[in-house]
Scaffold this motif. Sequence first.
Motif, short mmCIF file in Angstrom:
data_model
loop_
_atom_site.label_atom_id
_atom_site.label_comp_id
_atom_site.label_asym_id
_atom_site.label_seq_id
_atom_site.Cartn_x
_atom_site.Cartn_y
_atom_site.Cartn_z
N TRP A 99 -3.97 4.43 1.26
CA TRP A 99 -3.25 4.27 0.08
C TRP A 99 -2.19 5.42 0.21
O TRP A 99 -2.34 6.32 0.86
N GLU B 15 -6.56 -5.55 -0.61
CA GLU B 15 -7.56 -4.70 -0.73
C GLU B 15 -8.43 -4.78 -2.06
O GLU B 15 -7.96 -5.65 -2.65
N SER C 109 0.88 -1.20 0.06
CA SER C 109 -0.09 -0.07 -0.03
C SER C 109 0.68 1.19 -0.16
O SER C 109 0.37 2.20 -0.35
N ARG D 280 -8.62 5.70 3.56
CA ARG D 280 -9.15 4.32 4.13
C ARG D 280 -10.31 4.26 4.51
O ARG D 280 -10.81 5.50 4.92
N ARG E 15 -12.44 1.34 -0.27
CA ARG E 15 -11.21 1.10 0.11
C ARG E 15 -11.37 0.38 1.56
O ARG E 15 -12.14 1.23 2.46
#
Length: 786
Positions: A737, A284, A184, A711, A732
Amino acid sequence: MKYYFLTLLSLLLVGYACAGDVNLYVSPDGDDANSGNSLEKPFLTIERARDVIRAKKLNVKMSGDVTVYLRGGRYELDDTLYFDDRDSGSNGHSVNYKAYKKEEPIICGGRRVTGWKPVKGKPYFVASVPEQAAVKTKSPVRGNRILPLHPRFYSQQSLSSDGFAPYFAQLYVNGVRAERARTSDIRSSSRKEWWNNPETKAFRDGIYIDKSTIEDYTNPEDIRLLWLELFKTMDTPLEDVIPCDDDEVILKMKQPAFLKGTAWHRIQPNTQFFIINALEELDEPGEWYLDQKKDLVYYYPRTVDGDINEAEVYAPRVECLVKVDGTPMRRARHIKFDGITFQCGNWSDPKEHYLGLSQAEIYRTYTSEFPGQVVVNYADHVTIANCTIRNMGSCGIQLYEGCNNTLIEGNLTYDTTGAGITIGRWWFHLFECPPESICTNTMVRNNVVRNTGRDYWQGTGINIFTAYECKVHHNDISDTAYTGLHARAGGSDGFIHPRIGKIEYKYNKVSRAFAGHKWGIGDGGHIYMHGRYPGSLVMENLSLYANQNVNMEYYPDNDSYQVSWTKNVSRYSKSKYSFYKKAQSTVHHNYSDNRVTRGVSHHTLVKNDEWPEEAQKIMASAGLQPEYKHLERRVYGHKNLAEGRPCKSSSDLDGAHAAKAAIDGNWKSFWRASDKNDGPSWFSVDLGSKHVIQRLSMLPRQDQYEVDGRRMLEIQASNDPEFSAYVVLAERKNLPWYHKTTSHPTNMWEQFVNVDKGYRYLRVIATDPAGKLSIGEFSAFGYQKE
Ligand SMILES: [Ca+2]
Ligand SMILES: [Ca+2]
């Protein structure tokens, strides 16, 4: 009387055209034992139609066209469809491969992945992708004289007709490219020194990394490292992870890929990279992973995918779907592809090699070029028209060597790893380029190019290497990873090739190029030329919405002399410079609402949107001509549908951080929910009318320490402003991210969707009620549903 006369004339003309016409039919429900000459008795395969034309000499001494009508449906290939001089038209008539009426024939190089099973205790699924699933073997017969076009690019593997490719780097779920499982955020090397194995001569063998920053990877040989250097990306295979001491491990890289790939800029201490394609990084929604040893593919479905066993999941398989493959002595002629969709072409060469470290579609160490999936080689009068080229692991259409009088018109390219369209071979030393290999008199017109450079952030929109008299007119280009229109002839040795030049970029509309900036790529533009293309013209183009990271929108780079850049327009620009002057180029009489560099002459700087009449005319006629405007209703446009629209939020931190700051086009301003926000925080926007949404992106506020905006959120779509019912287009989960704010805001979160339904309202909502959302910029791209 006049009407009668015209009718009679047209009847006569039609009658004349019909006299020698031959029609054949192919259908996914057909049979190769059929005659193929009626709608009721279609062939099953396109190869069969081609072979019948050859065997019956239907294309010899033609008095009308031979047209092979393809009925709608999916044609799954086992191998490349080859055409050569034996398949040519004659007497000025052509052999056409054409969609029947408005049907949609799809030539698919992929194989559907089925039989998904949940993995216990995990949010993802697994399916088997065996290389050989059955005893059925592929017939070796494929014409008796056809040589591979460029074997160094394509593996030329013999595929079992039931098997999957041994390697593929893309997976498409309902037409959307999934993302290879990745970290990430970035990892970085922990020492200055490279690991240097005294047993090898390689100076750079790998890197040291702090053990705590990576997972314990079960399949190191599946993994790749990906990092960035200015305008170059670098994607290189890992060989192994070697224990080093208590705190560190060595990432041993595959050679010579790593040695070559780091030749330009050696990786510095703390060089940052992502780890790609590891099962342990599959965490994810939308991520996938290929286990090459066990032939297993893993996917973590997104809500929008629905039931994974109902979803159309395709693994690319065939490398290069179509080749019109003539030779200098036996050229293919007068062949046309019309209205066909090509998709899911594979490209496995990067498996063992590094990808990147060059510029645009130049491959390896400036020695070769990205291949295409619809390829033409040594041919005259080939036409590719009204086709759709999508979900491709390399470039879309490629003119390779010696193509003359080619027409590429009215096509849509979407979601390609390299350029949508690329013309000519790459030669670093132009004096080595044989004149007969140069593509001449090419027209690339009224094409729509979107979403290029996927998995490869140097990918352009339309690319030109060695070409002469190449006209690129009236194309509509947006959302390319690197430059939208790109031309580069050779290195910088100053050699002028007498048969290279006369490039025309005219009447094109280019927006939102250089999307690679989101990963931190630098030094890109909208329209770019490098090297010696004497007698070239860049004229009456329109560049729109250049972002803050574009250096030069109209970018004449080294050696681009004898090129006139004139009467072009740049609008809504946030680039550093709209127009740029470098030695040997002339940039004059252009228009922009943004600044230009010194040396640009007779420039009109427009204020308050007061465009002179000539500029207005240029803007009005740039892009698709009226008869191709229908393509705008198939793919997202240039405008961010959310920008400046009416919007609401659950709460605002204060007046300076109200909802409208999330859609004001300014990367620095941001909306943030109040700390006292009750329940899940959200932001919603009214697009004004229903749109099919294809691309969503969010740029977090420029504060990398606040993770709530990166997130635990969903993007919902509804036709009810209160969202009493909605669909989740993107989501997400728990991992923020990566976001880098050192010099530019980079790595925005971007999601593509393929839902054939229009929505008016979009909402970003926290899925963690305690999470206080913030958004620097929210954008939505789509098209209006008719
Ligand atoms: Ca991941
Ligand atoms: Ca903003």
